[in-house]
Design an enzyme around this catalytic site. Structure first.
Site, PDB file in Angstrom:
ATOM      1  N   GLY A  45       5.390  -8.506  -4.764  1.00  0.00           N
ATOM      2  CA  GLY A  45       4.721  -8.698  -6.044  1.00  0.00           C
ATOM      3  C   GLY A  45       5.253  -7.859  -7.180  1.00  0.00           C
ATOM      4  O   GLY A  45       5.248  -8.272  -8.335  1.00  0.00           O
ATOM      5  N   GLU A 100       3.693  -0.871  -8.368  1.00  0.00           N
ATOM      6  CA  GLU A 100       2.826  -1.910  -7.813  1.00  0.00           C
ATOM      7  C   GLU A 100       2.598  -3.000  -8.845  1.00  0.00           C
ATOM      8  O   GLU A 100       2.599  -2.727 -10.041  1.00  0.00           O
ATOM      9  CB  GLU A 100       1.458  -1.312  -7.459  1.00  0.00           C
ATOM     10  CG  GLU A 100       1.295  -0.907  -6.018  1.00  0.00           C
ATOM     11  CD  GLU A 100       0.969  -2.078  -5.108  1.00  0.00           C
ATOM     12  OE1 GLU A 100       1.423  -3.208  -5.365  1.00  0.00           O
ATOM     13  OE2 GLU A 100       0.271  -1.843  -4.115  1.00  0.00           O
ATOM     14  N   ASP A 101       2.343  -4.213  -8.380  1.00  0.00           N
ATOM     15  CA  ASP A 101       1.984  -5.282  -9.300  1.00  0.00           C
ATOM     16  C   ASP A 101       0.536  -5.133  -9.754  1.00  0.00           C
ATOM     17  O   ASP A 101       0.239  -5.230 -10.932  1.00  0.00           O
ATOM     18  CB  ASP A 101       2.242  -6.665  -8.690  1.00  0.00           C
ATOM     19  CG  ASP A 101       1.538  -6.915  -7.363  1.00  0.00           C
ATOM     20  OD1 ASP A 101       0.932  -5.979  -6.800  1.00  0.00           O
ATOM     21  OD2 ASP A 101       1.615  -8.059  -6.872  1.00  0.00           O
ATOM     22  N   ASP A 104      -6.059  -3.201  -6.823  1.00  0.00           N
ATOM     23  CA  ASP A 104      -7.330  -3.895  -6.736  1.00  0.00           C
ATOM     24  C   ASP A 104      -8.297  -3.012  -5.945  1.00  0.00           C
ATOM     25  O   ASP A 104      -8.857  -2.063  -6.489  1.00  0.00           O
ATOM     26  CB  ASP A 104      -7.063  -5.249  -6.058  1.00  0.00           C
ATOM     27  CG  ASP A 104      -8.218  -6.220  -6.098  1.00  0.00           C
ATOM     28  OD1 ASP A 104      -9.256  -5.907  -6.699  1.00  0.00           O
ATOM     29  OD2 ASP A 104      -8.088  -7.310  -5.508  1.00  0.00           O
ATOM     30  N   LYS A 132      -7.371  -2.951 -11.661  1.00  0.00           N
ATOM     31  CA  LYS A 132      -8.721  -3.526 -11.587  1.00  0.00           C
ATOM     32  C   LYS A 132      -9.678  -2.455 -11.061  1.00  0.00           C
ATOM     33  O   LYS A 132     -10.100  -2.503  -9.900  1.00  0.00           O
ATOM     34  CB  LYS A 132      -8.747  -4.738 -10.649  1.00  0.00           C
ATOM     35  CG  LYS A 132      -8.135  -5.991 -11.211  1.00  0.00           C
ATOM     36  CD  LYS A 132      -8.383  -7.139 -10.224  1.00  0.00           C
ATOM     37  CE  LYS A 132      -7.984  -8.465 -10.815  1.00  0.00           C
ATOM     38  NZ  LYS A 132      -8.277  -9.566  -9.867  1.00  0.00           N
ATOM     39  N   PHE A 158      -8.726 -14.061 -10.588  1.00  0.00           N
ATOM     40  CA  PHE A 158      -7.585 -14.201  -9.697  1.00  0.00           C
ATOM     41  C   PHE A 158      -6.394 -14.584 -10.565  1.00  0.00           C
ATOM     42  O   PHE A 158      -6.345 -15.670 -11.139  1.00  0.00           O
ATOM     43  CB  PHE A 158      -7.830 -15.247  -8.602  1.00  0.00           C
ATOM     44  CG  PHE A 158      -6.751 -15.195  -7.556  1.00  0.00           C
ATOM     45  CD1 PHE A 158      -6.735 -14.171  -6.623  1.00  0.00           C
ATOM     46  CD2 PHE A 158      -5.745 -16.127  -7.541  1.00  0.00           C
ATOM     47  CE1 PHE A 158      -5.723 -14.090  -5.677  1.00  0.00           C
ATOM     48  CE2 PHE A 158      -4.727 -16.067  -6.605  1.00  0.00           C
ATOM     49  CZ  PHE A 158      -4.714 -15.041  -5.669  1.00  0.00           C
ATOM     50  N   ASP A 165       1.373 -13.667  -6.943  1.00  0.00           N
ATOM     51  CA  ASP A 165       1.378 -15.004  -6.368  1.00  0.00           C
ATOM     52  C   ASP A 165       0.034 -15.400  -5.796  1.00  0.00           C
ATOM     53  O   ASP A 165      -0.871 -14.583  -5.642  1.00  0.00           O
ATOM     54  CB  ASP A 165       2.404 -15.048  -5.235  1.00  0.00           C
ATOM     55  CG  ASP A 165       1.925 -14.291  -4.005  1.00  0.00           C
ATOM     56  OD1 ASP A 165       1.875 -14.897  -2.927  1.00  0.00           O
ATOM     57  OD2 ASP A 165       1.597 -13.097  -4.106  1.00  0.00           O
ATOM     58  N   ARG A 171       4.959 -16.835  -8.724  1.00  0.00           N
ATOM     59  CA  ARG A 171       5.584 -15.552  -9.070  1.00  0.00           C
ATOM     60  C   ARG A 171       6.490 -15.667 -10.297  1.00  0.00           C
ATOM     61  O   ARG A 171       6.653 -14.718 -11.035  1.00  0.00           O
ATOM     62  CB  ARG A 171       6.424 -15.020  -7.907  1.00  0.00           C
ATOM     63  CG  ARG A 171       5.641 -14.576  -6.711  1.00  0.00           C
ATOM     64  CD  ARG A 171       6.556 -13.877  -5.700  1.00  0.00           C
ATOM     65  NE  ARG A 171       5.942 -13.721  -4.405  1.00  0.00           N
ATOM     66  CZ  ARG A 171       5.075 -12.772  -4.086  1.00  0.00           C
ATOM     67  NH1 ARG A 171       4.720 -11.893  -4.987  1.00  0.00           N
ATOM     68  NH2 ARG A 171       4.568 -12.706  -2.874  1.00  0.00           N
TER      69      ARG A 171
END
Length: 185
Positions: A45, A100-101, A104, A132, A158, A165, A171
């Site tokens: 990601g 990191e993408d 969460d 998040k 989401f 993805d 992506r």
């Protein structure tokens, strides 16, 4: 593919501008370190974000990847991530910046940080594209003088695009968009 997106949260210009700002922040903090810091992308990601970020860094770095898995083809972390592919670069006594993408629940990131700490990293910072905080389930503990850099705070949707993805799709979108529920439920 674009028709699967409910709305765009962050467009290409916003992304480019913020990536440049993050690279400058990181350079101001660790640009003079010796040995050179190691930028560790969390595959897959973070790939696009990492590529854009390191091209904006004007200091010497090493780059490597780990693969951590916690989602499979679903939309919720399973809460027990694993590091399934390890580093090639020796990080012992070096400063590490995890890219990191999205952060969460914090489970995956905490597992990656613990893994890097066990390999002797002098410090571990995190640079996440999306954060998040309202979904956080674990308190992410940085190592040494590590810092937490964030691109954007993300509402609890989401999202896909810019490396992120659903079931390995979307992506390649050049923006961050909210995926319509009918495409993942």
């Amino acid at each position: 593919m674009h028709s699967h997106i409910e709305r765009i949260l962050f467009n290409e210009d916003q992304i480019s501008r913020r990536v440049s700002e993050l690279a400058a922040e990181i350079e101001a903090d660790v640009g003079g370190y010796s040995p050179a810091p190691v930028v560790v992308g969390v595959a897959t990601g973070a790939l696009l974000f990492l590529a854009d970020l390191v091209r904006k860094m004007e200091f010497t770095i090493a780059v490597d990847f780990v693969r951590a898995e916690s989602y499979g083809s679903g939309t919720e972390s399973n809460g027990t991530p694993t590091v399934s592919s390890d580093l090639k670069v020796d990080i012992n006594a070096r400063h590490v910046i995890v890219v990191e993408d999205i952060v969460d629940t914090g489970h995956t990131l905490s597992r990656v940080i613990a893994h890097l700490k066990s390999k002797g990293a002098a410090s571990v910072s995190v640079c996440t594209f999306l954060n998040k905080p309202e979904r956080r389930k674990v308190d992410v503990q940085l190592v040494g003088e590590g810092k937490f850099y964030r691109g954007f705070e993300c509402p609890d949707y989401f999202v896909v695009g810019y490396g992120m993805d659903f079931a390995e799709m979307y992506r390649n979108l050049p923006y961050i968009g909210v995926l319509k529920p009918e495409h993942y439920k």
